[in-house]
Design a protein around this motif. Structure first.
Motif, PDB file in Angstrom:
ATOM      1  N   UNK A 138       0.854  -1.195   0.000  1.00 11.80           N
ATOM      2  CA  UNK A 138       0.000   0.000   0.000  1.00 11.80           C
ATOM      3  C   UNK A 138       0.888   1.242   0.000  1.00 11.80           C
ATOM      4  N   UNK A 139       1.546   1.513  -1.139  1.00  9.48           N
ATOM      5  CA  UNK A 139       2.542   2.581  -1.195  1.00  9.48           C
ATOM      6  C   UNK A 139       1.937   3.968  -1.338  1.00  9.48           C
ATOM      7  N   UNK A 140       0.654   4.066  -1.596  1.00 11.96           N
ATOM      8  CA  UNK A 140       0.037   5.366  -1.822  1.00 11.96           C
ATOM      9  C   UNK A 140      -0.476   6.039  -0.568  1.00 11.96           C
ATOM     10  N   UNK A 141      -0.326   5.411   0.582  1.00 15.80           N
ATOM     11  CA  UNK A 141      -0.873   5.964   1.822  1.00 15.80           C
ATOM     12  C   UNK A 141       0.203   5.954   2.911  1.00 15.80           C
ATOM     13  N   UNK A 142       0.293   7.059   3.660  1.00 15.79           N
ATOM     14  CA  UNK A 142       1.234   7.110   4.787  1.00 15.79           C
ATOM     15  C   UNK A 142       0.857   6.017   5.788  1.00 15.79           C
ATOM     16  N   UNK A 143       1.782   5.141   6.128  1.00 14.46           N
ATOM     17  CA  UNK A 143       1.420   3.992   6.957  1.00 14.46           C
ATOM     18  C   UNK A 143       1.128   4.315   8.423  1.00 14.46           C
ATOM     19  N   UNK A 144       1.738   5.369   8.967  1.00 15.64           N
ATOM     20  CA  UNK A 144       1.633   5.601  10.405  1.00 15.64           C
ATOM     21  C   UNK A 144       0.901   6.900  10.730  1.00 15.64           C
ATOM     22  N   UNK A 145       0.179   6.864  11.864  1.00 14.28           N
ATOM     23  CA  UNK A 145      -0.465   8.052  12.425  1.00 14.28           C
ATOM     24  C   UNK A 145       0.287   8.451  13.682  1.00 14.28           C
ATOM     25  N   UNK A 146       0.535   9.729  13.856  1.00 17.82           N
ATOM     26  CA  UNK A 146       1.287  10.195  15.017  1.00 17.82           C
ATOM     27  C   UNK A 146       0.603   9.755  16.305  1.00 17.82           C
ATOM     28  N   UNK A 147       1.378   9.235  17.231  1.00 18.98           N
ATOM     29  CA  UNK A 147       0.828   8.707  18.485  1.00 18.98           C
ATOM     30  C   UNK A 147       0.177   9.816  19.306  1.00 18.98           C
ATOM     31  N   UNK A 148       0.802  10.989  19.322  1.00 16.34           N
ATOM     32  CA  UNK A 148       0.291  12.093  20.149  1.00 16.34           C
ATOM     33  C   UNK A 148      -0.534  13.077  19.323  1.00 16.34           C
ATOM     34  N   UNK A 149      -1.175  12.603  18.267  1.00 18.82           N
ATOM     35  CA  UNK A 149      -1.988  13.483  17.427  1.00 18.82           C
ATOM     36  C   UNK A 149      -3.176  14.023  18.210  1.00 18.82           C
ATOM     37  N   UNK A 150      -3.745  15.110  17.699  1.00 16.75           N
ATOM     38  CA  UNK A 150      -4.949  15.684  18.308  1.00 16.75           C
ATOM     39  C   UNK A 150      -6.051  15.739  17.259  1.00 16.75           C
ATOM     40  N   UNK A 151      -7.193  15.105  17.494  1.00 18.31           N
ATOM     41  CA  UNK A 151      -7.549  14.337  18.706  1.00 18.31           C
ATOM     42  C   UNK A 151      -6.675  13.094  18.857  1.00 18.31           C
TER      43      UNK A 151
END
Length: 348
Positions: A138-151
Motif C-alpha cells: 500500500x505505497x500510496x498511503x502514509x502507513x503511520x499516524x502520530x501517536x500524540x496526534x490531536x484528537x
C-alpha cells in the motif's frame, strides 16, 4: 524489319527518367551512411528481418527493466538510510538506559522516548516520488499516524484504556505509585503486549500493506524491495518507546520502574536486532539489483552487436556508391543540356 521512331522528346525524357531513379538511390545511400544500417531492412534481410525485430524487442524490455531498477534502487537506499537511523537511535537510547541506575531509568527516558516515538513515526512515513517506502504493498498511503496526534490517535486511546482498565488510574495519576512490580509485569506481558499484535497494530497503528513490496529486476528475477511498517522490529521499537514515555514512569515506585526499565531495554535490544536483519535483507536485494543490471547491460550489448551485424552496412561501400551515383547524375544533367541544343531551329 521494323524501325522505332526517334524524336527529340524521347532523347530528353530518357536521361530524366534515369536521374529520378539515381536520386532515389542517393537518398537511400545517404540514409545508410548516417544510420549505419540498411535503409530498407525488410528488403535487405527478407525473412531474417523478424530476427532483428525480436532482438530489438528484447533489448527494449531490458532497457525498461533497467530504468525501473533505478527507481527501485532509490527506494531501497532511502529505506536503508531510515532503518540505519532507527537502529542508531535505538542503540543510543539503550546505551543511555543501561548507564543509569535501575530505579532512575524509566523516569529519565520519558521525554527522550516521546521524541523518539515521533521520530519513528516520521521515518516510517518516508516517501520517494510520492510512494511511501514502508507502506508495503500500500505505497500510496502514509502507513503511520502520530501517536500524540490531536484528537488522540487510536493507538494512544487504546493504551490509555488498557492502563485504566488494568489499574483503575491513569498514567499521570499519583495513584500509579501503588502499582506493584508484579502487577506491572503482568500488564506488560498481557494487555499491553496485545496492543502490538497483528490485529491491534493493523487497527490502531499502521495502514501499511501486510506484505512487503516486491519488484521484478530482470526478465526472470523478482526480489523484495521494501520493508513493511508492520514488521515485528518496528512494533517492538514502538512498544519500547511507549513503555518509556507513556506508562507513568515518573509516578511508579522504584521496583515498578526497575521492571519497566528492564522491559524497555529488552524491547530496544530486540528491535535493534530486527532492524539489522531488515537492513541485511534489503542489502541482499540491492546486491541482486546491481548484479541484474550488470547482466542486462551485457545482454543489451550482445543484442546490439547481433542487430548491427545483420542490419549494418559497409559504410565505405555506401560512400563509394553515393559518389558514383552523384557523378552519374551530373553526367546526365550535362547530357540533357546538350540534347536540349539539338533543334532544327538552330540550323534554319
Amino acid at each position: 524489319m521494323r524501325t522505332n521512331a526517334l524524336s527529340t522528346l524521347s532523347f530528353w525524357s530518357a536521361p530524366r527518367t534515369g536521374v529520378a531513379r539515381m536520386q532515389a538511390d542517393i537518398a537511400r545511400g545517404n540514409e545508410e551512411l548516417v544510420t549505419g544500417r540498411f535503409a530498407d531492412v525488410g528488403l535487405a534481410l527478407g525473412s531474417r528481418a523478424g530476427i532483428t525485430v525480436g532482438l530489438r524487442q528484447k533489448s527494449a524490455e531490458l532497457s525498461a527493466l533497467r530504468d525501473g531498477n533505478a527507481g527501485t534502487a532509490l527506494r531501497l537506499s532511502t529505506s536503508q538510510a531510515a532503518l540505519k537511523q532507527m537502529q542508531e537511535t535505538a542503540d543510543t537510547t539503550l546505551k543511555t538506559l543501561t548507564g543509569l541506575p535501575e530505579d532512575k531509568r524509566a523516569g529519565a527516558l520519558k521525554a527522550m522516548a516521546a521524541s523518539q516515538l515521533a521520530g519513528l513515526t516520521s521515518l516510517l512515513n518516508t516517501s520517494v516520488d510520492g510512494q511511501f517506502v514502508f507502506g508495503g504493498t500500500n505505497t500510496g498511503r502514509a502507513p503511520m499516524t502520530a501517536y500524540t496526534a490531536s484528537p488522540a490517535s487510536p493507538a494512544k486511546a487504546a493504551v490509555d484504556a488498557a492502563f485504566l482498565t488494568a489499574f483503575g488510574v491513569t498514567q499521570e495519576s499519583a495513584g500509579a505509585g501503588a502499582i506493584t512490580a508484579d502487577a506491572l509485569s503482568a500488564f506488560l506481558d498481557g494487555p499491553f503486549q496485545n496492543l502490538f499484535d497483528d490485529a491491534s497494530w493493523a487497527a490502531d497503528w499502521s495502514g501499511a500493506g501486510a506484505a512487503p513490496l516486491t519488484s521484478q529486476i530482470s526478465l526472470s528475477e523478482t526480489v523484495q524491495t521494501s520493508a513493511s511498517a508492520n514488521a515485528p522490529a518496528f512494533r517492538k521499537l514502538a512498544m519500547a518507546y511507549v513503555m518509556a514515555s507513556d506508562l507513568g514512569a515518573s509516578n511508579l515506585s522504584a521496583s515498578a520502574q526497575a521492571v519497566l526499565g528492564d522491559r524497555v531495554a529488552k524491547g530496544l535490544s530486540e528491535a535493534s536486532g530486527g532492524l539489522v536483519a531488515l537492513q541485511a535483507d534489503l542489502g541482499r536485494s540491492q546486491a541482486a539489483i546491481t548484479a541484474a543490471n550488470t547482466r542486462m547491460d551485457a545482454q543489451k550489448s550482445l543484442f546490439a552487436n547481433q542487430v548491427g551485424q545483420m542490419e549494418g552496412v559497409d559504410t565505405a561501400e555506401a560512400k563509394t556508391r553515393v559518389d558514383r551515383l552523384s557523378t552519374q547524375v551530373q553526367i546526365s544533367y550535362a547530357l540533357t543540356a546538350q540534347l536540349r541544343q539539338l533543334s532544327l531551329v538552330a540550323y534554319i
